[in-house]
Design a protein around this motif. Structure first.
Motif, PDB file in Angstrom:
ATOM      1  N   GLU A 204      12.981  90.973  16.140  1.00  0.00           N
ATOM      2  CA  GLU A 204      12.331  92.271  15.992  1.00  0.00           C
ATOM      3  C   GLU A 204      12.682  93.547  16.790  1.00  0.00           C
ATOM      4  OE1 GLU A 204       8.424  91.397  15.491  1.00  0.00           O
ATOM      5  OE2 GLU A 204       8.806  90.297  13.719  1.00  0.00           O
ATOM      6  N   LEU A 205      12.825  93.041  18.174  1.00  0.00           N
ATOM      7  CA  LEU A 205      12.874  94.158  19.169  1.00  0.00           C
ATOM      8  C   LEU A 205      14.366  94.867  19.318  1.00  0.00           C
ATOM      9  CD1 LEU A 205      11.901  95.441  21.908  1.00  0.00           C
ATOM     10  CD2 LEU A 205      12.600  93.084  23.186  1.00  0.00           C
ATOM     11  N   VAL A 206      15.449  93.931  19.017  1.00  0.00           N
ATOM     12  CA  VAL A 206      16.627  94.657  19.005  1.00  0.00           C
ATOM     13  C   VAL A 206      16.783  95.846  18.006  1.00  0.00           C
ATOM     14  CG1 VAL A 206      17.766  93.064  16.974  1.00  0.00           C
ATOM     15  CG2 VAL A 206      19.067  94.323  18.980  1.00  0.00           C
ATOM     16  N   HIS A 207      15.959  95.600  16.704  1.00  0.00           N
ATOM     17  CA  HIS A 207      16.136  96.911  15.910  1.00  0.00           C
ATOM     18  C   HIS A 207      15.085  98.100  16.412  1.00  0.00           C
ATOM     19  CE1 HIS A 207      18.470  94.453  13.178  1.00  0.00           C
ATOM     20  NE2 HIS A 207      17.503  93.474  13.293  1.00  0.00           N
ATOM     21  N   GLU A 208      14.197  97.707  16.954  1.00  0.00           N
ATOM     22  CA  GLU A 208      13.072  98.674  17.594  1.00  0.00           C
ATOM     23  C   GLU A 208      13.991  99.538  18.777  1.00  0.00           C
ATOM     24  OE1 GLU A 208       8.631  99.270  20.016  1.00  0.00           O
ATOM     25  OE2 GLU A 208       9.653  97.220  19.286  1.00  0.00           O
ATOM     26  N   LEU A 209      14.587  98.635  19.653  1.00  0.00           N
ATOM     27  CA  LEU A 209      15.461  99.400  20.806  1.00  0.00           C
ATOM     28  C   LEU A 209      16.342 100.307  20.073  1.00  0.00           C
ATOM     29  CD1 LEU A 209      15.340  96.649  23.292  1.00  0.00           C
ATOM     30  CD2 LEU A 209      14.124  98.736  23.363  1.00  0.00           C
TER      31      LEU A 209
ATOM     32  N   ALA B 173      19.351  88.302  19.359  1.00  0.00           N
ATOM     33  CA  ALA B 173      19.489  89.057  18.301  1.00  0.00           C
ATOM     34  C   ALA B 173      20.532  90.153  18.955  1.00  0.00           C
ATOM     35  CB  ALA B 173      18.340  89.946  17.978  1.00  0.00           C
ATOM     36  N   VAL B 174      21.851  90.507  18.181  1.00  0.00           N
ATOM     37  CA  VAL B 174      22.922  91.194  18.797  1.00  0.00           C
ATOM     38  C   VAL B 174      23.241  92.197  17.665  1.00  0.00           C
ATOM     39  CG1 VAL B 174      25.262  91.271  19.737  1.00  0.00           C
ATOM     40  CG2 VAL B 174      23.600  89.482  20.217  1.00  0.00           C
ATOM     41  N   TYR B 175      22.920  93.523  17.856  1.00  0.00           N
ATOM     42  CA  TYR B 175      23.505  94.470  16.888  1.00  0.00           C
ATOM     43  C   TYR B 175      23.710  95.702  17.203  1.00  0.00           C
ATOM     44  CZ  TYR B 175      20.912  91.447  13.064  1.00  0.00           C
ATOM     45  OH  TYR B 175      20.852  90.645  12.280  1.00  0.00           O
ATOM     46  N   GLY B 176      24.693  96.442  16.477  1.00  0.00           N
ATOM     47  CA  GLY B 176      24.844  97.832  16.850  1.00  0.00           C
ATOM     48  C   GLY B 176      24.491  98.680  15.710  1.00  0.00           C
ATOM     49  N   ARG B 177      24.196  99.967  16.081  1.00  0.00           N
ATOM     50  CA  ARG B 177      23.839 101.002  15.000  1.00  0.00           C
ATOM     51  C   ARG B 177      24.879 102.026  14.560  1.00  0.00           C
ATOM     52  NH1 ARG B 177      18.420 103.180  13.907  1.00  0.00           N
ATOM     53  NH2 ARG B 177      18.550 105.177  13.232  1.00  0.00           N
ATOM     54  N   ARG B 178      24.936 102.146  13.166  1.00  0.00           N
ATOM     55  CA  ARG B 178      25.809 102.974  12.822  1.00  0.00           C
ATOM     56  C   ARG B 178      25.363 104.222  11.741  1.00  0.00           C
ATOM     57  NH1 ARG B 178      31.329 102.094  12.237  1.00  0.00           N
ATOM     58  NH2 ARG B 178      31.259 103.122  10.246  1.00  0.00           N
ATOM     59  N   GLY B 179      25.888 105.321  12.113  1.00  0.00           N
ATOM     60  CA  GLY B 179      25.208 106.277  11.298  1.00  0.00           C
ATOM     61  C   GLY B 179      24.179 107.056  11.703  1.00  0.00           C
ATOM     62  N   GLY B 180      23.541 108.140  11.311  1.00  0.00           N
ATOM     63  CA  GLY B 180      22.354 108.959  11.762  1.00  0.00           C
ATOM     64  C   GLY B 180      22.416 109.918  12.741  1.00  0.00           C
TER      65      GLY B 180
ATOM     66  N   LEU C 207      26.857 102.437  20.146  1.00  0.00           N
ATOM     67  CA  LEU C 207      25.438 101.860  20.513  1.00  0.00           C
ATOM     68  C   LEU C 207      25.510 100.577  20.264  1.00  0.00           C
ATOM     69  CD1 LEU C 207      22.783 102.677  21.170  1.00  0.00           C
ATOM     70  CD2 LEU C 207      22.295 103.878  19.212  1.00  0.00           C
ATOM     71  N   GLY C 208      24.994 100.037  21.002  1.00  0.00           N
ATOM     72  CA  GLY C 208      24.941  98.205  20.871  1.00  0.00           C
ATOM     73  C   GLY C 208      23.841  97.813  21.772  1.00  0.00           C
ATOM     74  N   CYS C 209      22.931  96.932  21.246  1.00  0.00           N
ATOM     75  CA  CYS C 209      22.101  96.270  21.853  1.00  0.00           C
ATOM     76  C   CYS C 209      21.917  94.808  21.599  1.00  0.00           C
ATOM     77  CB  CYS C 209      20.517  96.741  21.285  1.00  0.00           C
ATOM     78  SG  CYS C 209      19.032  96.357  22.100  1.00  0.00           S
ATOM     79  N   ALA C 210      21.436  93.911  22.732  1.00  0.00           N
ATOM     80  CA  ALA C 210      21.246  92.477  22.644  1.00  0.00           C
ATOM     81  C   ALA C 210      20.055  92.029  23.439  1.00  0.00           C
ATOM     82  CB  ALA C 210      22.370  92.004  23.489  1.00  0.00           C
TER      83      ALA C 210
END
Length: 457
Positions: free
Chosen positions: A329-334, A299-306, A313-316
């Motif tokens: 699920e963990l990527v979104h929690e982090l 799971a590889v995601y970054g966060r925009r806004g907020g 801000l990126g997490c893998a």
């Protein structure tokens, strides 16, 4: 060490234990802190203990790389997103599918290439993939709805290869991996690879899954990588640094615009041009992709806004079990923990240069269609917002046309792309405006020009 790190570590260790994931590697990257990396578990290879350099299959996260290669080709004038693939590839069927529809999984292609690839574990090479397209089904009409397709992204990877005059792997290395310094991301299985497992549902046993080379389907799911490389990639997809030589930030904005929902009844996630978009509430969205291959989830995601988001801000989260949903699920929690427990510092407001003289008479309150708007000058741009708009709604911004300072193009926000035209009196003051052809005046007027305060005419 930030006090938030124990919260991160506990979340990771809980996911690894609850998900019974043999090896879990996690990285969190942001612009205002040192990178955070944690590995938990065992690599499955006693010669190479699990660590930050351990490599995992990232599966369909590979599609985001192929999508960027397609958008690079578009920006270089090699293709148009609304062209059919048959414009560039000699295919025996389904050539009317457009590049845009294939990127957004709305072309109706069946999920996999012809044949039982996941039974035989033998994928077609690039030539056979295209030659046998007539043996694959068009399971839905073009543009009918979202239907995920590895076949569609594989075709796009071969399209880019033909346009650039090389293999997909060569072009990927030259145009993305090298420029971004993703030196631990490879097409071939590396020596540092961990073992991927099928974990038994009813005991603590686990069976190593066989390696699979995807051949011509590689552009959809072939890559291996580290959590650190993938966190950097997530940050790039979400908030590319100015001056990067891989893709114009405006093109990434285009990729992040939702073209379809993935579930008509939930609207809990959308799909852009090769990217999954997961709304988080409060004008926050997580941008990236999940991946799965035998023995692996990613799971590889970054966060925009907020509020509290430091940018970049990126997490893998990479795991060596093919069934542990905790990986996804963990990527979104982090990402949520990063801004809730360790928000970015609040930057002090500072005095800046005044608005240019040509626009000072625009500033303040205006009325249109009976509603009040506020025009202001901030961050070197003219901005506008409805007076009743929520505080977290970004304003519209404008930029003047090169040859006329009294005509401005809406660059972002409400009515993006539309023109704002200024009308001045003899003294040069702006007394009327037209935005997207709607009249803006200093007092509340009806469509006939009469004042609301005057009552019936």
């Amino acid at each position: 060490m930030s006090t938030a790190h124990p919260r991160y570590e506990r979340a990771v260790r809980r996911a690894q234990a609850d998900g019974r994931i043999p090896a879990l590697s996690v990285a969190l990257l942001r612009t205002d802190r040192d990178p955070w990396v944690l590995t938990v578990g065992d690599s499955g290879d006693p010669r190479r203990p699990l660590g930050p350099a351990s490599r995992f299959r990232i599966g369909s996260v590979t599609k985001t790389f192929t999508a960027v290669l397609v958008m690079q080709a578009r920006d270089d004038g090699l293709l148009d997103l609304d062209q059919p693939v048959s414009r560039h590839l000699d295919v025996p069927a389904h050539g009317d599918a457009t590049i845009r529809r294939l990127l957004s999984h709305t072309a109706g292609y069946q999920r996999e290439p012809h044949g039982d690839v996941w039974d035989t574990l033998i994928a077609p090479d690039a030539g056979r993939l295209l030659a046998e397209l007539d043996r694959a089904e068009r399971v839905l009409p073009n543009a009918r709805r979202y239907h995920y397709s590895n076949l569609g992204l594989a075709v796009l990877g071969q399209l880019v290869a033909k346009l650039r005059g090389g293999t997909w792997a060569e072009i990927l290395a030259e145009r993305i991996l090298g420029p971004l310094g993703l030196e631990h991301t490879t097409v071939d299985r590396p020596d540092e690879a961990v073992v991927g497992y099928l974990v038994d549902a009813y005991s603590d046993a686990a069976r190593p899954e066989p390696p699979v080379d995807l051949g011509g389907v590689a552009p959809a799911a072939q890559l291996w990588s580290t959590a650190s490389d993938m966190a950097a990639w997530a940050a790039f997809l979400t908030d590319p640094r100015p001056g990067n030589k891989v893709l114009d930030p405006a093109t990434l904005d285009e990729m992040r615009w939702p073209l379809t929902t993935t579930d008509e009844s939930l609207w809990a996630a959308g799909f852009g041009l090769g990217l999954i978009l997961q709304p988080e509430g409060g004008r926050v969205v997580h941008v990236g992709h999940d991946g799965a291959m035998p023995g692996f989830l990613a799971a590889v995601y970054g966060r925009r806004g907020g509020e509290g988001n430091p940018g970049g801000l990126g997490c893998a989260v990479l795991g060596s079990s093919g069934t542990a949903g905790q990986t996804n699920e963990l990527v979104h929690e982090l990402l949520r923990l990063a801004v809730e427990t360790d928000p970015a510092e609040i930057q002090p407001w500072r005095v800046a240069a005044p608005a240019p003289a040509a626009y000072r008479s625009v500033l303040g309150r205006w009325w249109s269609e009976g509603s009040e708007f506020v025009f202001a000058w901030h961050d070197g741009r003219l901005q506008a917002r409805a007076a009743e708009a929520p505080a977290d709604r970004p304003p519209a911004t404008f930029r003047p046309l090169p040859d006329n300072q009294d005509i401005l193009r809406t660059a972002s926000g409400r009515e993006v792309g539309e023109l704002l035209r200024l009308t001045r009196d003899e003294s040069g003051a702006v007394v009327r405006m037209h935005w997207a052809t709607y009249r803006f005046t200093r007092r509340q007027e009806g469509f006939d020009g009469g004042l609301a305060s005057d009552g019936p005419g």
